[in-house]
Design a protein around this motif. Sequence first.
Motif, PDB file in Angstrom:
ATOM      1  N   PHE A  73       0.833  -1.161   0.185  1.00 40.78           N
ATOM      2  CA  PHE A  73       0.017  -0.046   0.007  1.00 40.78           C
ATOM      3  C   PHE A  73       1.040   0.934   0.148  1.00 40.78           C
ATOM      4  N   PHE A  74       2.011   1.292   0.913  1.00 39.71           N
ATOM      5  CA  PHE A  74       2.793   2.430   1.021  1.00 39.71           C
ATOM      6  C   PHE A  74       3.597   2.681  -0.254  1.00 39.71           C
ATOM      7  N   VAL A  75       4.026   1.678  -0.813  1.00 38.36           N
ATOM      8  CA  VAL A  75       4.832   1.600  -1.958  1.00 38.36           C
ATOM      9  C   VAL A  75       3.939   2.312  -3.135  1.00 38.36           C
ATOM     10  N   ARG A  76       2.833   1.630  -3.380  1.00 36.48           N
ATOM     11  CA  ARG A  76       1.879   2.141  -4.365  1.00 36.48           C
ATOM     12  C   ARG A  76       1.640   3.564  -4.349  1.00 36.48           C
ATOM     13  N   HIS A  77       1.168   3.893  -3.150  1.00 36.99           N
ATOM     14  CA  HIS A  77       0.686   5.361  -2.988  1.00 36.99           C
ATOM     15  C   HIS A  77       1.583   6.312  -2.796  1.00 36.99           C
ATOM     16  N   ALA A  78       2.908   5.884  -2.601  1.00 42.78           N
ATOM     17  CA  ALA A  78       4.012   6.821  -2.673  1.00 42.78           C
ATOM     18  C   ALA A  78       4.534   7.160  -3.932  1.00 42.78           C
ATOM     19  N   LEU A  79       4.489   6.117  -4.725  1.00 46.34           N
ATOM     20  CA  LEU A  79       4.938   6.105  -6.117  1.00 46.34           C
ATOM     21  C   LEU A  79       3.732   7.200  -6.887  1.00 46.34           C
ATOM     22  N   ARG A  80       2.603   6.946  -6.502  1.00 41.78           N
ATOM     23  CA  ARG A  80       1.509   7.788  -7.213  1.00 41.78           C
ATOM     24  C   ARG A  80       1.628   9.182  -6.787  1.00 41.78           C
ATOM     25  N   ASN A  81       2.444   9.355  -5.675  1.00 44.20           N
ATOM     26  CA  ASN A  81       2.335  10.874  -5.138  1.00 44.20           C
ATOM     27  C   ASN A  81       3.793  11.530  -5.452  1.00 44.20           C
ATOM     28  N   GLY A  82       4.542  10.727  -6.231  1.00 49.46           N
ATOM     29  CA  GLY A  82       5.788  11.129  -6.718  1.00 49.46           C
ATOM     30  C   GLY A  82       7.171  10.625  -5.952  1.00 49.46           C
ATOM     31  N   GLY A  83       6.855   9.865  -4.950  1.00 51.76           N
ATOM     32  CA  GLY A  83       7.968   9.241  -4.233  1.00 51.76           C
ATOM     33  C   GLY A  83       8.808   8.506  -5.103  1.00 51.76           C
ATOM     34  N   GLN A  84      10.121   8.288  -4.885  1.00 48.98           N
ATOM     35  CA  GLN A  84      11.022   7.432  -5.940  1.00 48.98           C
ATOM     36  C   GLN A  84      11.685   6.376  -5.018  1.00 48.98           C
ATOM     37  N   PHE A  85      11.855   5.079  -5.654  1.00 51.37           N
ATOM     38  CA  PHE A  85      12.394   4.020  -5.231  1.00 51.37           C
ATOM     39  C   PHE A  85      13.719   3.684  -6.154  1.00 51.37           C
ATOM     40  N   VAL A  86      14.803   3.260  -5.275  1.00 47.12           N
ATOM     41  CA  VAL A  86      15.868   2.934  -6.192  1.00 47.12           C
ATOM     42  C   VAL A  86      16.297   1.389  -5.533  1.00 47.12           C
ATOM     43  N   LYS A  87      16.030   0.572  -6.400  1.00 48.55           N
ATOM     44  CA  LYS A  87      16.312  -1.058  -5.880  1.00 48.55           C
ATOM     45  C   LYS A  87      17.694  -1.140  -6.252  1.00 48.55           C
ATOM     46  N   ASP A  88      17.963  -2.424  -5.543  1.00 44.25           N
ATOM     47  CA  ASP A  88      19.456  -2.911  -5.853  1.00 44.25           C
ATOM     48  C   ASP A  88      20.436  -1.646  -5.544  1.00 44.25           C
ATOM     49  N   CYS A  89      20.192  -0.903  -4.530  1.00 36.14           N
ATOM     50  CA  CYS A  89      21.152   0.346  -4.133  1.00 36.14           C
ATOM     51  C   CYS A  89      21.621   0.315  -2.712  1.00 36.14           C
ATOM     52  N   SER A  90      22.923  -0.105  -2.580  1.00 36.87           N
ATOM     53  CA  SER A  90      23.481  -0.055  -1.151  1.00 36.87           C
ATOM     54  C   SER A  90      23.843   1.057  -0.735  1.00 36.87           C
ATOM     55  N   PHE A  91      23.717   1.614   0.635  1.00 31.89           N
ATOM     56  CA  PHE A  91      24.367   2.693   1.308  1.00 31.89           C
ATOM     57  C   PHE A  91      25.784   2.415   1.483  1.00 31.89           C
ATOM     58  N   THR A  92      26.523   3.412   1.191  1.00 31.03           N
ATOM     59  CA  THR A  92      28.034   3.127   1.293  1.00 31.03           C
ATOM     60  C   THR A  92      28.783   4.202   2.222  1.00 31.03           C
ATOM     61  N   GLY A  93      28.063   5.327   2.485  1.00 31.56           N
ATOM     62  CA  GLY A  93      28.548   6.099   3.284  1.00 31.56           C
ATOM     63  C   GLY A  93      27.862   7.499   3.042  1.00 31.56           C
ATOM     64  N   PHE A  94      28.562   8.638   3.756  1.00 34.27           N
ATOM     65  CA  PHE A  94      27.855  10.010   3.617  1.00 34.27           C
ATOM     66  C   PHE A  94      28.881  11.005   3.842  1.00 34.27           C
ATOM     67  N   ILE A  95      28.532  12.313   3.288  1.00 35.46           N
ATOM     68  CA  ILE A  95      29.497  13.425   3.615  1.00 35.46           C
ATOM     69  C   ILE A  95      28.702  14.299   4.284  1.00 35.46           C
ATOM     70  N   LYS A  96      29.402  14.991   5.291  1.00 26.07           N
ATOM     71  CA  LYS A  96      28.613  16.109   6.154  1.00 26.07           C
ATOM     72  C   LYS A  96      29.309  17.184   5.735  1.00 26.07           C
ATOM     73  N   GLU A  97      28.593  18.423   5.997  1.00 29.17           N
ATOM     74  CA  GLU A  97      29.138  19.811   5.719  1.00 29.17           C
ATOM     75  C   GLU A  97      28.584  20.463   6.932  1.00 29.17           C
ATOM     76  N   ASP A  98      29.394  21.261   7.709  1.00 27.17           N
ATOM     77  CA  ASP A  98      28.852  21.965   8.967  1.00 27.17           C
ATOM     78  C   ASP A  98      27.882  20.869   9.655  1.00 27.17           C
ATOM     79  N   GLY A  99      28.176  19.699   9.954  1.00 29.31           N
ATOM     80  CA  GLY A  99      27.640  18.976  10.983  1.00 29.31           C
ATOM     81  C   GLY A  99      26.414  18.419  10.084  1.00 29.31           C
ATOM     82  N   ASP A 100      25.963  18.602   9.155  1.00 24.55           N
ATOM     83  CA  ASP A 100      24.686  18.091   8.373  1.00 24.55           C
ATOM     84  C   ASP A 100      25.075  17.111   7.210  1.00 24.55           C
ATOM     85  N   VAL A 101      24.277  16.287   6.893  1.00 26.71           N
ATOM     86  CA  VAL A 101      24.544  15.410   5.868  1.00 26.71           C
ATOM     87  C   VAL A 101      24.044  16.006   4.561  1.00 26.71           C
ATOM     88  N   THR A 102      24.982  16.004   3.610  1.00 22.33           N
ATOM     89  CA  THR A 102      24.806  16.911   2.321  1.00 22.33           C
ATOM     90  C   THR A 102      24.652  15.846   1.030  1.00 22.33           C
TER      91      THR A 102
END
Length: 124
Positions: free
Chosen positions: A53-82
């Motif tokens: 339900f959430f997937v179908r309605h999120a897609l209908r509202n413009g949400g995006q999904f990226v399948k087969d995509c692993s988190f590998t890290g992040f970069i912060k600027e001034d304490g916030d993830v950018t």
Amino acid sequence: MEFFKKADVVVIGGGITGTAILYELSKYNLKSLLIDNDLIMEFKGEQENDADFFVRHALRNGGQFVKDCSFTGFIKEDGDVTIVNTSKGPILTNAVVNTADICAKEIINAGIKEAGVIAKVVVE
């Protein structure tokens, strides 16, 4: 730097919590994106579960999904993830929500708390 995607909010984790959060974010004027390595998007007709339900309605509202995509890290600027680094490339973002399973030690070790928002988003 060239970006794979740009989003106001990146949701890490495609379970029930991640899909529900993406669905809620998709109701607002935010470019929201969910990444998950094992996201299974199957609709079971009359046997639809909450995540479907959430997937179908999120897609209908413009949400995006990226399948087969692993988190590998992040970069912060001034304490916030950018930037959220992924197996498909970097994503420029204003906020990150981690809904990945507590067993996803690489995310927690990288500094993103379980089910935590690590940057703020202003909705106007």
